[in-house]
Design an enzyme around this catalytic site. Sequence first.
Site, PDB file in Angstrom:
ATOM      1  CE  LYS A 111      -9.563  21.725 -35.538  1.00 33.54           C
ATOM      2  NZ  LYS A 111     -10.200  22.836 -34.796  1.00 33.54           N
ATOM      3  N   GLY A 125      -9.697  21.978 -30.071  1.00 30.47           N
ATOM      4  CA  GLY A 125      -8.942  20.946 -29.375  1.00 30.47           C
ATOM      5  C   GLY A 125      -9.385  20.712 -27.952  1.00 30.47           C
ATOM      6  NE  ARG A 126      -9.940  26.586 -25.175  1.00 33.30           N
ATOM      7  CZ  ARG A 126      -9.458  27.165 -26.271  1.00 33.30           C
ATOM      8  NH1 ARG A 126      -8.540  26.540 -27.010  1.00 33.30           N
ATOM      9  NH2 ARG A 126      -9.873  28.367 -26.648  1.00 33.30           N
ATOM     10  CD  GLU A 158       4.636  19.701 -28.830  1.00 31.14           C
ATOM     11  OE1 GLU A 158       4.756  20.742 -28.161  1.00 31.14           O
ATOM     12  OE2 GLU A 158       3.932  19.632 -29.873  1.00 31.14           O
ATOM     13  CE  LYS A 208       2.364  24.707 -31.121  1.00 33.88           C
ATOM     14  NZ  LYS A 208       0.906  24.460 -31.292  1.00 33.88           N
ATOM     15  CG  HIS A 268      -2.691  16.826   5.506  1.00 33.37           C
ATOM     16  ND1 HIS A 268      -2.556  16.808   6.876  1.00 33.37           N
ATOM     17  CD2 HIS A 268      -3.864  16.179   5.252  1.00 33.37           C
ATOM     18  CE1 HIS A 268      -3.586  16.170   7.421  1.00 33.37           C
ATOM     19  NE2 HIS A 268      -4.387  15.776   6.462  1.00 33.37           N
ATOM     20  CD  GLU A 316      -5.164  26.294 -25.302  1.00 27.20           C
ATOM     21  OE1 GLU A 316      -3.963  26.042 -25.074  1.00 27.20           O
ATOM     22  OE2 GLU A 316      -5.915  25.538 -25.916  1.00 27.20           O
TER      23      GLU A 316
END
Length: 510
Positions: free
Chosen positions: A195, A254-255, A201, A481, A371, A340
Amino acid sequence: MPNVDSIWNAIAKLPQPTLRELFDQDADRVTRFADTLDIGGNAILFDWSKTHLDQDLVGLFSQLAEAMDFASAREALLTGGIVNPSEGRAAEHLAQRGTGAPASVEEAAALHLRMRLLTEAVHEGAMGPVKHLIHIGIGGSALGPALAIDALARSTAEFRPLVDVHVVSNIDGNALEAAFEVCDPAATIIAIASKTFTTIETMTNAGSAVEWLQEAGVEDAFGRVVALTASPDKAVEWGVDETRVLPFAESVGGRYSLWSSIGFPVAMALGYEGFAAMLDGAAAVDRHFAQSEPADNLPLRAAFADLLYTQVHECQSRAVFAYDERLALFPDYLQQLEMESNGKRVAADGAALDRPTAPVTWGGTGTDAQHAVFQLLHQGTVEVPVDFIAVKQPGHDLDPAHQRILLTNCFAQGAALMAGKQSADPARRYPGNRPSATILCDALTPGTLGALIAFHEHRTFCNAVLLGINPFDQFGVELGKQIAKEMESGTGGSFDPSTQALLEKSGLTT
């Protein structure tokens, strides 16, 4: 209208029949708490009948929605009003699907057209031979595309993706190298999804990807890069030609950004029509959400159950199990969307909250999870509401026994959680009365996947409104961050003794 506290008190004081008693008391319970939406000719069943909701609870939660002015909050979301008060912003992901402020809807349509034209040009050879796309992002810029690609772009006898897409998010170089190993640099393009176009990263991985192209002899490595960003000027400054910059609005979080140009890798793999079908499926849920009254509003009803379990039953987690390998990443996607958004400790006005907010979202894939973790769900000492997601039509051409065994296991788990089993042997006793909801799709298509995602977006928003919190900021991700940047630059001064020792033992400081 009673005040909010009195409504919560009334909810807490209601009798708590068992699930079996609720079915015995209401012969129409399945009809009352299971509804279907049609998404492009494919039905999605939302069955909340195995939760402890009843008509009295729905009535009280509907009063709560009125007391919290849900109608106004929904209207603000639908029309592009301010729904993120801490940052003074709208949240306009719905505009990407055709609902919102007219100017925002018009802008979204124009940017989608720009993405479509670039996608079609790449498919027609405008960037040379393209067999592979490495999509680099993090958070919502990666989780949404990864989910959609894994769900919809698998090779089958009837379908081959137009482009082989690899989504890379982790700064760990092993993730990027794994993509390099299976991609031909001469036939690979890079999509950088950020964005701000400053995410450390993402930009570090992007730089390494361009270097990989250069070292492989690609003459114009930057000419193989597409930028997906709300900061187009920064992308151009970084080296991407403006004709290959696909912007999206700053008001798209963003999400929630899959619906914007962040969906470029989906369009590259499926063709733009596939991406557009995802938008249409989400828009169908938007219409239901906008037009339905509280008692019949599926995302709001799901939020009623969520709040019953967090506030009254004191459940601290919610599990999601996808009984379809194609939806294996869905629990991961929901973790960010829900935790978030609603992992907050203050109300929208900044006042401290005196009640729980988001539970921990976790889950896995059936039948693998049976399982691994279902022992705790059936016989553990904690109550965990469970969502099952299943698809009637398989995504493979193998013996139908595969799908029959898969679906019967899914439905059996919900039945077993509810019914339990008595035994003279305590170790073989199942308490039962454990809640679950089931979402059953006729088929997994771009439209139904879009609808599933939109349903959970609105469910998350409803939870936030009823709790009085802001789901559209995420300041909680910033502190770690910031400290990492201080460590990297050496400007952070001294840290606690444990952290300082870790830095020294890792060779990051002397």
